[in-house]
Design a protein around this motif. Structure first.
Motif, PDB file in Angstrom:
ATOM      1  N   PRO A 133      20.956 -34.504 -31.530  1.00  0.00           N
ATOM      2  CA  PRO A 133      21.907 -34.942 -32.548  1.00  0.00           C
ATOM      3  C   PRO A 133      21.182 -35.451 -33.798  1.00  0.00           C
ATOM      4  CG  PRO A 133      21.812 -36.520 -30.727  1.00  0.00           C
ATOM      5  CD  PRO A 133      20.980 -35.336 -30.326  1.00  0.00           C
ATOM      6  N   ASN A 134      21.867 -35.354 -34.923  1.00  0.00           N
ATOM      7  CA  ASN A 134      21.397 -35.954 -36.186  1.00  0.00           C
ATOM      8  C   ASN A 134      20.104 -35.369 -36.754  1.00  0.00           C
ATOM      9  OD1 ASN A 134      23.549 -37.539 -35.565  1.00  0.00           O
ATOM     10  ND2 ASN A 134      22.364 -39.390 -35.182  1.00  0.00           N
ATOM     11  N   ILE A 135      19.774 -34.113 -36.396  1.00  0.00           N
ATOM     12  CA  ILE A 135      18.598 -33.489 -37.008  1.00  0.00           C
ATOM     13  C   ILE A 135      18.872 -33.342 -38.514  1.00  0.00           C
ATOM     14  CG2 ILE A 135      17.322 -31.285 -37.161  1.00  0.00           C
ATOM     15  CD1 ILE A 135      16.561 -32.685 -34.650  1.00  0.00           C
ATOM     16  N   PRO A 136      17.884 -33.732 -39.362  1.00  0.00           N
ATOM     17  CA  PRO A 136      18.125 -33.654 -40.807  1.00  0.00           C
ATOM     18  C   PRO A 136      18.464 -32.218 -41.236  1.00  0.00           C
ATOM     19  CG  PRO A 136      16.080 -34.825 -40.324  1.00  0.00           C
ATOM     20  CD  PRO A 136      16.579 -34.292 -39.037  1.00  0.00           C
ATOM     21  N   ARG A 137      19.267 -32.125 -42.282  1.00  0.00           N
ATOM     22  CA  ARG A 137      19.771 -30.837 -42.740  1.00  0.00           C
ATOM     23  C   ARG A 137      18.658 -29.811 -42.931  1.00  0.00           C
ATOM     24  NH1 ARG A 137      24.697 -29.843 -44.939  1.00  0.00           N
ATOM     25  NH2 ARG A 137      25.100 -32.068 -44.744  1.00  0.00           N
ATOM     26  N   ALA A 138      17.550 -30.225 -43.511  1.00  0.00           N
ATOM     27  CA  ALA A 138      16.466 -29.294 -43.813  1.00  0.00           C
ATOM     28  C   ALA A 138      15.903 -28.632 -42.559  1.00  0.00           C
ATOM     29  CB  ALA A 138      15.354 -30.027 -44.549  1.00  0.00           C
ATOM     30  N   TYR A 139      16.087 -29.276 -41.417  1.00  0.00           N
ATOM     31  CA  TYR A 139      15.507 -28.749 -40.183  1.00  0.00           C
ATOM     32  C   TYR A 139      16.520 -28.042 -39.287  1.00  0.00           C
ATOM     33  CZ  TYR A 139      11.302 -31.498 -41.116  1.00  0.00           C
ATOM     34  OH  TYR A 139      10.175 -32.008 -41.654  1.00  0.00           O
ATOM     35  N   ARG A 140      17.792 -28.062 -39.701  1.00  0.00           N
ATOM     36  CA  ARG A 140      18.825 -27.604 -38.765  1.00  0.00           C
ATOM     37  C   ARG A 140      18.642 -26.166 -38.335  1.00  0.00           C
ATOM     38  NH1 ARG A 140      23.756 -30.801 -40.945  1.00  0.00           N
ATOM     39  NH2 ARG A 140      22.854 -32.850 -40.531  1.00  0.00           N
ATOM     40  N   GLN A 141      18.322 -25.288 -39.307  1.00  0.00           N
ATOM     41  CA  GLN A 141      18.156 -23.877 -38.995  1.00  0.00           C
ATOM     42  C   GLN A 141      17.039 -23.710 -37.970  1.00  0.00           C
ATOM     43  OE1 GLN A 141      20.155 -21.548 -39.767  1.00  0.00           O
ATOM     44  NE2 GLN A 141      18.944 -20.013 -38.697  1.00  0.00           N
ATOM     45  N   LEU A 142      15.958 -24.445 -38.256  1.00  0.00           N
ATOM     46  CA  LEU A 142      14.785 -24.391 -37.393  1.00  0.00           C
ATOM     47  C   LEU A 142      15.110 -24.890 -35.988  1.00  0.00           C
ATOM     48  CD1 LEU A 142      12.061 -23.545 -38.503  1.00  0.00           C
ATOM     49  CD2 LEU A 142      11.472 -25.953 -38.760  1.00  0.00           C
ATOM     50  N   ALA A 143      16.015 -25.841 -35.928  1.00  0.00           N
ATOM     51  CA  ALA A 143      16.271 -26.502 -34.651  1.00  0.00           C
ATOM     52  C   ALA A 143      17.367 -25.825 -33.841  1.00  0.00           C
ATOM     53  CB  ALA A 143      16.659 -27.960 -34.899  1.00  0.00           C
ATOM     54  N   SER A 144      18.144 -24.969 -34.502  1.00  0.00           N
ATOM     55  CA  SER A 144      19.325 -24.464 -33.811  1.00  0.00           C
ATOM     56  C   SER A 144      18.942 -23.609 -32.608  1.00  0.00           C
ATOM     57  CB  SER A 144      20.192 -23.677 -34.793  1.00  0.00           C
ATOM     58  OG  SER A 144      20.158 -22.310 -34.476  1.00  0.00           O
ATOM     59  N   LEU A 145      19.743 -23.655 -31.565  1.00  0.00           N
ATOM     60  CA  LEU A 145      19.401 -22.971 -30.325  1.00  0.00           C
ATOM     61  C   LEU A 145      20.524 -22.010 -29.922  1.00  0.00           C
ATOM     62  CD1 LEU A 145      17.925 -26.022 -28.424  1.00  0.00           C
ATOM     63  CD2 LEU A 145      16.665 -24.099 -29.383  1.00  0.00           C
ATOM     64  N   ALA A 146      20.824 -21.096 -30.797  1.00  0.00           N
ATOM     65  CA  ALA A 146      21.883 -20.136 -30.507  1.00  0.00           C
ATOM     66  C   ALA A 146      21.473 -19.279 -29.311  1.00  0.00           C
ATOM     67  CB  ALA A 146      22.145 -19.258 -31.726  1.00  0.00           C
ATOM     68  N   GLU A 147      22.436 -18.688 -28.669  1.00  0.00           N
ATOM     69  CA  GLU A 147      22.210 -17.953 -27.433  1.00  0.00           C
ATOM     70  C   GLU A 147      21.083 -16.910 -27.538  1.00  0.00           C
ATOM     71  OE1 GLU A 147      23.042 -14.882 -25.803  1.00  0.00           O
ATOM     72  OE2 GLU A 147      22.411 -15.814 -23.919  1.00  0.00           O
ATOM     73  N   VAL A 201      18.328 -16.819 -29.041  1.00  0.00           N
ATOM     74  CA  VAL A 201      16.949 -17.314 -29.104  1.00  0.00           C
ATOM     75  C   VAL A 201      16.623 -18.220 -27.922  1.00  0.00           C
ATOM     76  CG1 VAL A 201      16.843 -17.136 -31.611  1.00  0.00           C
ATOM     77  CG2 VAL A 201      17.549 -19.302 -30.556  1.00  0.00           C
ATOM     78  N   ARG A 202      17.520 -18.297 -26.956  1.00  0.00           N
ATOM     79  CA  ARG A 202      17.262 -19.179 -25.811  1.00  0.00           C
ATOM     80  C   ARG A 202      16.380 -18.506 -24.764  1.00  0.00           C
ATOM     81  NH1 ARG A 202      23.248 -20.938 -24.562  1.00  0.00           N
ATOM     82  NH2 ARG A 202      23.670 -21.872 -26.600  1.00  0.00           N
ATOM     83  N   ILE A 237      11.391 -24.603 -27.879  1.00  0.00           N
ATOM     84  CA  ILE A 237      11.153 -24.186 -29.267  1.00  0.00           C
ATOM     85  C   ILE A 237      10.190 -22.994 -29.326  1.00  0.00           C
ATOM     86  CG2 ILE A 237      10.142 -24.924 -31.475  1.00  0.00           C
ATOM     87  CD1 ILE A 237      12.962 -26.026 -30.964  1.00  0.00           C
ATOM     88  N   VAL A 238       9.145 -23.002 -28.492  1.00  0.00           N
ATOM     89  CA  VAL A 238       8.217 -21.861 -28.493  1.00  0.00           C
ATOM     90  C   VAL A 238       8.931 -20.602 -27.996  1.00  0.00           C
ATOM     91  CG1 VAL A 238       6.085 -20.919 -27.504  1.00  0.00           C
ATOM     92  CG2 VAL A 238       6.144 -23.284 -28.329  1.00  0.00           C
ATOM     93  N   ALA A 239       9.791 -20.762 -26.986  1.00  0.00           N
ATOM     94  CA  ALA A 239      10.563 -19.613 -26.508  1.00  0.00           C
ATOM     95  C   ALA A 239      11.412 -19.041 -27.635  1.00  0.00           C
ATOM     96  CB  ALA A 239      11.452 -20.034 -25.335  1.00  0.00           C
ATOM     97  N   LYS A 240      11.983 -19.940 -28.423  1.00  0.00           N
ATOM     98  CA  LYS A 240      12.804 -19.486 -29.550  1.00  0.00           C
ATOM     99  C   LYS A 240      11.966 -18.669 -30.531  1.00  0.00           C
ATOM    100  CE  LYS A 240      15.186 -21.188 -33.615  1.00  0.00           C
ATOM    101  NZ  LYS A 240      15.926 -22.218 -34.310  1.00  0.00           N
TER     102      LYS A 240
END
Ligand code: ZN
Lengths: 406, 699
Positions: B520-534, B536-537, B672-675
């Protein structure tokens, strides 16, 4: 919070608890009546919590306080217990009239009408240390609030405890200003003690023993006009003198609170000069309040005064139709067509004779008589030379000499 | 005026006989006396009587009277989840309408609350942890408290610091009792309390009167067995449980152990279910019911198993590891042997027990550091939410919650939770962690631990030892325990069974679920980087062992310190992949997570695994930023932020890949590496690690 059985009993009988309670808690005066009876029977309130209650109360009868009502109030033990647990976690304590911390001034001034219970948070010692009450409206102008903040700072710098109602506007402004100047304050709240005790704006002052917040009502009670009105008298009774920043004529809590104080003659009442027609401040002067002289340089001047002074003339011309004392006026206006001959200096002296038994500042005289400074200075100089008036310093004020005759 | 009428003995007895539909029923020792003191003298009473004594008769008779004479309800605070229906049925026999409010029926709270307010409920049952739930207290309990005319607190020994591990919920109950007016009758009951606990309870609740009865239990056969290693204990269980009567409970100390033991027993054709605080309330209730209805032979539980769990014909209680104290032990073993002739209470003591209790003791109180950090943070705000604190404080969420709970039940709490936010109180500035008190409590716990060790090793009557430790003065030798008349378990498990258990321990890999949701609350600039859509899982992976535990875990921790993982671990991992895991589609290449501190450790291990699998290892993952060690990041926000932008993919194949790391904790690095690998083109990513350090949430 160490709560003894006596406190429990009084809380059960007098405090509103929960929203759905159908049974009405005893009012302060009802409690006074019941407590007096208990005393006369040599019963302690805590005995009400014993299983011998029926025998205990077999002799009691009262038109409004039925046995059933007492029983049902006392039956609220669980709701009180759960509520107390919650309140104490927010740092809230409870005191009753017999507690040492209970403000003695309240008992002396209000007698039976002193609240049976006070909830509080913070430095309870401040409740018995007097102070200067500052009251005013929730909705005030920026200028009034700026003036109020300065007043708070001044009072703090003089070591006075500021007593206020803790409401928005004047109350909070004066309190926060005093606290910011490292002063001390007492807030007597009509609602939301629980929330106020947790507010960040009060936290440091509470933690550093600069502040005490008290309320005679359930700490979680929301705003209620009746409670707010009922609370006003406690503000005056806890203080040694009171200052009205602004009030609306015949309207609102500040006005009624101030009038209540003047009638009961609890503490000297000072008002911030305000000649606006809608302002109640000038009218309060008519009722026995006094004009606040600025700057405040000595707290004793505020405190060591009668709680109410005889009606003060509003302006110079109010004295004109003084038919009972025509000689003093020097000339009697008969009709508008005739040339008016009034001895204004004599009128000025009459005014001082009536009002300057308590020292007045030059500003106060200017305000009341609607005169310019050079004119007032000139006449004062003459009056001093003639021995009618004495000038006192720190701050500069003028005092009528009683033993002189005009 | 309606004033509480007295309840005479004859009336009470008649009520009892009518309720039980038995004209010859009588009160048991102490029952009438408790009712009398509660109702007629309006006392606040602590009753110490063994499980099965019949405390419910006392509070149901009292509840009837309170309802009839005062129109009020009885609130029972009891740590029972199980058999709520039984309790409700029992209440019905007494003509009482009983309902329960608990975590599993939140949807019904509003309806129950309305019924209570309309006076339609005579008995309300709630669990103590409700007291730590602010929403429940605000929205349910406080509004209905005006209806409460009698308060019952079950398992009251939890009130005492001596009685149990730190229980914040009970701490709050004490504080409530301390401010409760004396005209509310209160019944506190416990089956286990020594004099120290009673004294302690009375110190907290000064005016409570005490009633106590004998604790000895007639049908219980006690025995203790020292078996150092886990394999021997598993073999013991598999060997003897089929010989034990009826159904039973096995107590373990950790979540992981409940799962492991239950899995082992099921493999050995003994039907077992694991039960711990990590399961949701619904599952727990369902499992309790399966045991109650004899659908399983044994329940493997942590102490999370409701202390009020009540199955009168329970045949045995076995401890897989030693419990923390005599009180805890008697509490748990006391569940058995009530309504049956023969019951067994067996304590298996292992070598890891001391270390686990040591860990529990260390974790019982929050550290000075976290307390200072929390107070500092809360003090900066005018009310702040938990997630916002987590962003500022690098601590595990569970640790932070624990610290907050601890602080909020202190005698002068420095923080308070109100309207979903944390506030500092007037007491925050003077707050000091009471080190002396904590040291004292820890010392007491050590003493309690010594006492249980002495129980394991005593040559004297075991029942008598327990009774005396609980200050029951009526005790004598029981004539039934292993020390009085010899062990009934003499035929030892075979070496084959012990070997089988050892192999089981080595094969106890866990599924490694990749993370699916960004912190939760990841800063906006990092959201794309952090997202874990199906797309990239990662796929579900495996972890071979638990760090330091029985099986491979101990070898992994040893080799990690030495800087080289031995070939046995390569073989174990490959065997697991090929024999048991068998991921489909099969990975065709291997990648590994680089570390800056020991660059070759994992790479070297992964290369050997690849070789053994006969597929290539590629230097696919490259570290581009020297981030902090992941193990020093303690909550999701900090863990994910720490690994974002730390890696890039240098080479890859558009094929399924096995992604190897040595130790996995938060799973963020693997996730994250898997992504990154999937974004680069890998068709599937199978994460795999040697050991997991993810901590047990202790009960
Ligand atoms: Zn024995």
């Amino acid at each position: 919070m160490n709560i003894n059985a006596q406190t429990h009993a009084i809380l059960l009988l007098t405090t509103h608890l929960g929203k759905q309670t159908e049974v009405k808690p005893l009012t302060t005066s009802e409690w006074g009546r019941f407590a007096a009876w208990l005393r006369s029977q040599q019963f302690q309130p805590e005995q009400l919590l014993s299983h011998q209650l029926p025998q205990l109360l077999s002799e009691w009868s009262d038109p409004t306080i039925s046995l059933e009502r007492i029983q049902r109030l006392l039956d609220r033990a669980a709701v009180l217990g759960f509520a107390l647990e919650k309140w104490q976690r927010a740092g809230i304590w409870v005191i009753i009239r017999s507690d040492q911390r209970y403000p003695q001034q309240l008992k002396q001034r209000l007698k039976q009408l002193a609240p049976p219970v006070l909830f509080g948070c913070g430095n309870g010692e401040l409740l018995n240390a007097g102070g200067i009450a500052v009251v005013g409206a929730r909705h005030s102008t920026t200028a009034e609030l700026a003036w109020t903040a300065e007043l708070g700072t001044t009072l703090a710098n003089h070591g006075a405890i500021v007593v206020s109602g803790g409401a928005r506007g004047v109350d909070q402004t004066v309190m926060q200003a005093a606290l910011a100047a490292n002063g001390q304050a007492v807030g007597i709240l009509a609602d939301s003690l629980f929330k106020t005790a947790l507010a960040a704006s009060n936290r440091q002052a509470l933690q550093q023993q600069q502040l005490v917040l008290v309320s005679p009502f359930n700490p979680e009670a929301g705003f209620d006009v009746g409670n707010a009105m009922g609370r006003n008298k406690y503000i005056y009774c806890l203080a040694d003198a009171a200052i009205v920043v602004n009030s609306t004529l015949n309207k609102g809590g500040t006005w009624h609170g101030a009038i209540e104080n003047l009638k009961a003659e609890w503490v000297p009442l000072w008002v911030k000069p305000n000649s606006a027609a809608s302002s109640g401040n000038s009218a309060l002067l008519n009722q026995g309040a006094q004009t606040l002289a600025e700057p405040i340089t000595d707290l004793h001047q505020l405190i060591n005064q009668p709680a109410r002074i005889e009606a003060t003339p509003l302006s110079l011309f109010d004295l004109v139709p003084a038919e009972s004392n025509p000689e003093a006026v020097g000339a009697k206006p008969t009709s508008i067509e005739q040339p008016i001959t009034i001895n204004f200096y004599q009128l000025f002296l009459d005014y001082l004779k009536q009002t300057a038994k308590n020292p007045l500042s030059i500003e106060q005289i200017m305000e009341n008589l609607q005169l310019t400074k050079p004119q007032v200075s000139e006449w004062l100089k003459r009056a001093i030379e003639a021995g009618y008036v004495v000038k006192i310093n720190k701050p500069v004020r003028y005092h009528w000499c009683d033993n002189t005759k005009i | 005026m309606q004033i509480t009428a007295e309840l005479s003995y004859d009336q009470a007895l008649e009520q009892l006989r009518r309720s039980l539909n038995n004209p010859r029923a009588n009160f048991r020792d102490g029952q009438w006396s408790a009712i009398d003191r509660l109702i007629n003298e309006q006392q606040q009473l602590l009753v110490v009587q063994r499980t099965g004594w019949g405390k419910s008769w006392v509070y149901f008779i009292a509840a009837q009277h309170i309802r009839l004479q005062r129109g009020k309800m009885t609130l029972i605070i009891s740590p029972l989840l199980a058999l709520i229906n039984n309790q409700i049925a029992a209440a019905q026999r007494f003509g009482l309408t009983a309902v329960s409010i608990n975590a599993s029926n939140t949807d019904d709270w509003a309806v129950i609350k309305a019924r209570v307010l309309q006076n339609q409920v005579d008995v309300l049952l709630i669990a103590p942890e409700r007291f730590a739930n602010e929403a429940f207290m605000e929205e349910v309990l406080l509004p209905i408290s005006q209806q409460i005319g009698l308060l019952v607190i079950d398992e009251a020994h939890c009130i005492s610091d001596w009685g149990h591990d730190f229980r914040p919920d009970y701490r709050r109950i004490i504080q409530t009792l301390q401010v409760m007016p004396k005209n509310l009758p209160i019944l506190a009951t416990t089956a286990t309390a020594n004099q120290r606990v009673i004294d302690d309870i009375r110190q907290h609740l000064g005016t409570f009167a005490v009633e106590r009865g004998p604790l000895m239990r007639e049908s219980l056969h006690l025995q203790t067995v020292r078996l150092a290693d886990a394999a021997s204990r598993l073999a013991w269980l598999a060997h003897y449980i089929p010989q034990l009567p009826g159904t039973g409970i096995i107590y373990t100390l950790t979540h992981a152990d409940t799962e492991q033991v239950a899995t082992w027993l099921n493999q050995q054709a003994i039907s077992a279910c694991a039960y711990h605080a990590g399961l949701n309330a619904e599952t727990r209730t369902e499992i309790e019911q399966r045991l109650s209805q004899n659908q399983i032979k044994v329940l493997v539980a942590t102490s999370a198993l409701g202390m009020g769990y009540d199955k009168p014909d329970l045949g045995f209680v076995i401890h897989y590891q030693a419990p923390s104290s005599i009180i805890a032990y008697y509490q748990q073993v006391g569940r058995t042997g009530r309504a049956i002739e023969q019951a067994y209470g067996i304590l298996l003591a292992g070598e890891e027990d001391a270390a686990i209790h040591d860990y529990f003791r260390r974790e019982a109180f929050p550290s000075q550091t976290i307390i200072e950090a929390v107070l500092h943070e809360i003090n900066r705000h005018d009310g702040v939410k938990l997630n916002a604190i987590l962003e500022k404080i690098n601590a595990r969420r569970a640790k932070l919650e624990h610290a907050l709970k601890f602080l909020s039940v202190e005698a002068k709490p420095p923080v308070i939770y109100n309207q979903k936010k944390w506030y500092a109180t007037i007491n925050a500035s003077n707050y000091q962690l009471d080190h002396a008190k904590i040291a004292g409590l820890n010392q007491r716990r050590s003493q309690e631990w010594q006492a249980i060790q002495a129980y394991v090793d005593t040559p004297n009557c075991l029942m008598r030892y327990l009774a005396e430790a609980l200050d029951d003065l009526h005790s004598s030798d029981c004539g039934r325990c292993a020390n009085c008349r010899g062990s009934v378990f003499d035929n030892q498990p075979t070496a084959t069974l012990i070997n089988q258990a050892a192999r089981f321990l080595r094969h106890s890999e866990q599924v490694l679920e990749p993370r699916k949701i960004a912190a939760p609350n990841i800063p906006r600039a990092y959201r794309q980087l952090a997202s874990l859509a199906e797309p990239v899982r990662a796929e579900p992976g495996r972890v071979l062992a638990r760090w330091g535990h029985a099986g491979w875990g101990a070898m992994v921790s040893h080799d990690k310190k030495r800087g080289h993982f031995r070939d046995d671990l390569v073989a174990a991992l490959v065997e697991m992949i090929q024999q048991r895991w068998q991921p489909q589609p099969c990975p065709t290449w291997v990648a590994s997570i680089p570390s800056t501190r020991n660059p070759h450790l994992v790479e070297d291990f992964a290369r050997r695994v690849a070789q053994k699998l006969g597929i290539p290892w590629l230097a696919a993952v490259v570290k581009i930023r020297n981030n902090e060690p992941q193990k020093s990041q303690h909550n999701a926000f900090h863990q994910q932020m720490n690994v974002l932008k730390a890696f890039k993919i240098a080479e890859w194949q558009a094929e399924p890949v096995l992604l190897i790391d040595d130790i996995v904790d938060s799973r963020w690095t693997l996730t994250i590496v898997a992504k990154l690998l999937k974004e680069a083109g890998a068709t599937a990513v199978y994460p795999c690690a040697l050991a997991s350090t993810a901590s047990d949430d202790d009960e």
